[in-house]
Design a protein around this motif. Structure first.
Motif, short mmCIF file in Angstrom:
data_model
loop_
_atom_site.label_atom_id
_atom_site.label_comp_id
_atom_site.label_asym_id
_atom_site.label_seq_id
_atom_site.Cartn_x
_atom_site.Cartn_y
_atom_site.Cartn_z
N VAL A 140 -21.30 9.79 -29.16
CA VAL A 140 -21.23 9.31 -30.54
C VAL A 140 -20.58 10.36 -31.44
CG1 VAL A 140 -23.35 7.95 -30.24
CG2 VAL A 140 -23.50 10.25 -31.24
N VAL A 141 -20.15 9.89 -32.60
CA VAL A 141 -19.79 10.76 -33.72
C VAL A 141 -20.55 10.25 -34.94
CG1 VAL A 141 -17.48 11.31 -32.85
CG2 VAL A 141 -17.80 9.32 -34.35
N LYS A 142 -20.65 11.07 -35.93
CA LYS A 142 -21.32 10.65 -37.16
C LYS A 142 -20.42 9.68 -37.93
CE LYS A 142 -24.32 14.65 -37.82
NZ LYS A 142 -25.55 13.84 -37.61
N ARG A 143 -21.02 8.65 -38.48
CA ARG A 143 -20.29 7.69 -39.29
C ARG A 143 -19.59 8.40 -40.46
NH1 ARG A 143 -18.75 2.10 -40.41
NH2 ARG A 143 -17.57 2.50 -42.29
N ALA A 144 -20.22 9.43 -40.97
CA ALA A 144 -19.64 10.17 -42.10
C ALA A 144 -18.29 10.77 -41.74
CB ALA A 144 -20.61 11.25 -42.57
N LEU A 145 -18.11 11.19 -40.47
CA LEU A 145 -16.83 11.73 -40.05
C LEU A 145 -15.77 10.64 -40.05
CD1 LEU A 145 -15.06 14.00 -38.87
CD2 LEU A 145 -15.90 13.33 -36.60
N PHE A 146 -16.13 9.46 -39.56
CA PHE A 146 -15.20 8.33 -39.58
C PHE A 146 -14.80 7.99 -41.02
CE2 PHE A 146 -14.85 3.49 -39.26
CZ PHE A 146 -13.54 3.53 -38.82
N ASP A 149 -2.45 4.23 -36.02
CA ASP A 149 -2.27 5.68 -36.21
C ASP A 149 -3.39 6.42 -35.50
OD1 ASP A 149 -1.51 8.17 -37.02
OD2 ASP A 149 -2.03 7.89 -39.14
N SER A 150 -3.35 6.39 -34.16
CA SER A 150 -4.45 6.97 -33.38
C SER A 150 -4.55 8.48 -33.55
CB SER A 150 -4.28 6.63 -31.90
OG SER A 150 -3.04 7.10 -31.40
N GLY A 151 -3.40 9.15 -33.73
CA GLY A 151 -3.43 10.60 -33.84
C GLY A 151 -4.23 11.11 -35.03
N ARG A 152 -4.31 10.30 -36.04
CA ARG A 152 -5.08 10.68 -37.24
C ARG A 152 -6.56 10.82 -36.94
NH1 ARG A 152 -5.26 6.67 -42.49
NH2 ARG A 152 -6.81 7.79 -43.73
N TYR A 153 -7.03 10.12 -35.92
CA TYR A 153 -8.45 10.08 -35.60
C TYR A 153 -8.79 10.73 -34.26
CZ TYR A 153 -8.38 6.46 -39.22
OH TYR A 153 -8.20 5.79 -40.40
N PHE A 154 -7.98 10.45 -33.24
CA PHE A 154 -8.36 10.76 -31.86
C PHE A 154 -8.66 12.24 -31.66
CE2 PHE A 154 -7.14 11.78 -27.43
CZ PHE A 154 -8.06 11.00 -26.76
N HIS A 155 -7.78 13.12 -32.08
CA HIS A 155 -7.95 14.54 -31.81
C HIS A 155 -9.20 15.09 -32.50
CE1 HIS A 155 -4.06 14.38 -29.96
NE2 HIS A 155 -3.48 14.01 -31.09
N THR A 156 -9.50 14.59 -33.68
CA THR A 156 -10.69 15.06 -34.39
C THR A 156 -11.96 14.50 -33.75
OG1 THR A 156 -9.45 15.21 -36.46
CG2 THR A 156 -11.86 15.14 -36.63
N LEU A 186 -12.41 13.69 -30.71
CA LEU A 186 -12.62 14.29 -29.40
C LEU A 186 -12.61 15.81 -29.44
CD1 LEU A 186 -13.18 12.78 -26.74
CD2 LEU A 186 -12.21 11.32 -28.51
N SER A 187 -12.72 16.39 -30.63
CA SER A 187 -12.98 17.82 -30.73
C SER A 187 -14.45 18.05 -30.43
CB SER A 187 -12.64 18.34 -32.13
OG SER A 187 -11.26 18.28 -32.37
N ALA A 188 -14.74 19.01 -29.59
CA ALA A 188 -16.10 19.17 -29.08
C ALA A 188 -17.13 19.36 -30.18
CB ALA A 188 -16.15 20.35 -28.10
N GLU A 189 -16.73 19.96 -31.29
CA GLU A 189 -17.70 20.20 -32.36
C GLU A 189 -18.07 18.94 -33.13
OE1 GLU A 189 -13.62 21.21 -34.19
OE2 GLU A 189 -14.66 21.46 -32.26
N GLY A 207 -23.18 19.33 -23.93
CA GLY A 207 -23.55 18.14 -24.70
C GLY A 207 -22.46 17.62 -25.60
N HIS A 208 -21.23 18.11 -25.42
CA HIS A 208 -20.09 17.64 -26.21
C HIS A 208 -18.94 17.30 -25.26
CE1 HIS A 208 -22.05 19.10 -29.90
NE2 HIS A 208 -22.42 20.12 -29.15
N LEU A 209 -17.88 16.71 -25.79
CA LEU A 209 -16.79 16.23 -24.94
C LEU A 209 -15.45 16.56 -25.57
CD1 LEU A 209 -16.84 14.61 -22.26
CD2 LEU A 209 -16.30 12.60 -23.60
N GLY A 210 -14.52 17.11 -24.77
CA GLY A 210 -13.16 17.36 -25.21
C GLY A 210 -12.21 16.30 -24.69
N GLU A 211 -10.96 16.38 -25.12
CA GLU A 211 -9.98 15.34 -24.78
C GLU A 211 -9.73 15.25 -23.28
OE1 GLU A 211 -6.34 15.23 -27.03
OE2 GLU A 211 -7.33 16.06 -28.81
N ALA A 212 -9.60 16.39 -22.60
CA ALA A 212 -9.28 16.36 -21.17
C ALA A 212 -10.39 15.68 -20.37
CB ALA A 212 -9.05 17.78 -20.65
#
Length: 213
Positions: A14-20, A32-39, A41-44, A111-116
């Motif tokens: 999950v991510v926080k709704r506030a981040l979305f 415009d997936s790049g605007r969202y995807f990298h952020t 899937l950033s582990a933090e 407990g977090h996930l990166g892009e790879a």
């Protein structure tokens, strides 16, 4: 049946709704997936949450890989069977294969996930749900969101375009939740003969944006 037993302790990404909201909330298909995807899937920015809680908590968005399969210009369509994990979608027509990203499915010791790791998980999910000949390519082509219903309020789809590279991929389902597999022309899927779940409807309506890529 107690709430804690509904999903057997399953933990989902999950991510926080506030981040979305901060990135720019939308309804529908967003190319415009790049605007969202990298952020996302950033582990933090992501973590695993008990699904029992996540399904009832719109302050979080569960990240769902939603894979659209194509072959020679046609799109794979199927009907969701009764053994799928989301009872609210049973018997619906769909062009998206995928599901929750689970802690048990990935190497995420912190407990977090990166892009790879996410992309490796998507590759595994494709091969687990479908049997086919040859290889495939896949890329992220957008995101999908629908806050107008209870399912959509707690999920955010990451849409992948998967193209089979074999002349005859001979696609079959590996799970009972996927039935009546067949390739169809995109224009046919937009017609009344193929009633679709909401996410698939939104993807088909936006097909000119991603089929051209």
């Amino acid at each position: 049946m107690s709430k804690s037993s509904r999903y057997g302790g399953e933990k989902v990404l999950v991510v926080k709704r506030a981040l979305f909201d901060e990135l720019g909330a939308f309804n529908g298909f967003e190319p415009d997936s790049g605007r969202y995807f990298h952020t996302l899937l950033s582990a933090e920015n992501n973590f695993f949450l008990d699904r029992d809680d996540a399904e009832e908590d719109p302050s979080h968005k569960q990240l769902i890989p939603y894979c659209i399969f194509t072959h020679k210009g046609k799109i794979l369509h199927y009907t969701r069977g009764g053994s799928g994990g989301e009872a609210r979608l049973h018997a619906k027509g769909s062009i998206g294969v995928g599901g929750h990203v689970n802690l048990s499915d990935v190497d995420a010791e912190d407990g977090h996930l990166g892009e790879a790791t996410y992309n490796a998980g998507v590759d595994r999910e494709i091969r687990e749900e479908l049997a086919f000949d040859g290889d495939f390519t896949h890329k992220v082509i957008g995101l999908i969101n629908d806050d107008t219903n209870d399912v959509g309020k707690v999920h955010l789809g990451i849409v992948h375009l998967v193209e089979f590279t074999a002349d005859s991929p001979n696609v079959k389902a590996n799970e009972d939740s996927i039935a009546n597999l067949a390739f169809h022309d995109p224009a046919d899927l937009a017609g009344d003969d193929f009633p679709l779940e909401t996410w698939s409807q939104l993807c088909i309506e936006a097909r000119d944006q991603w089929l051209a890529n």
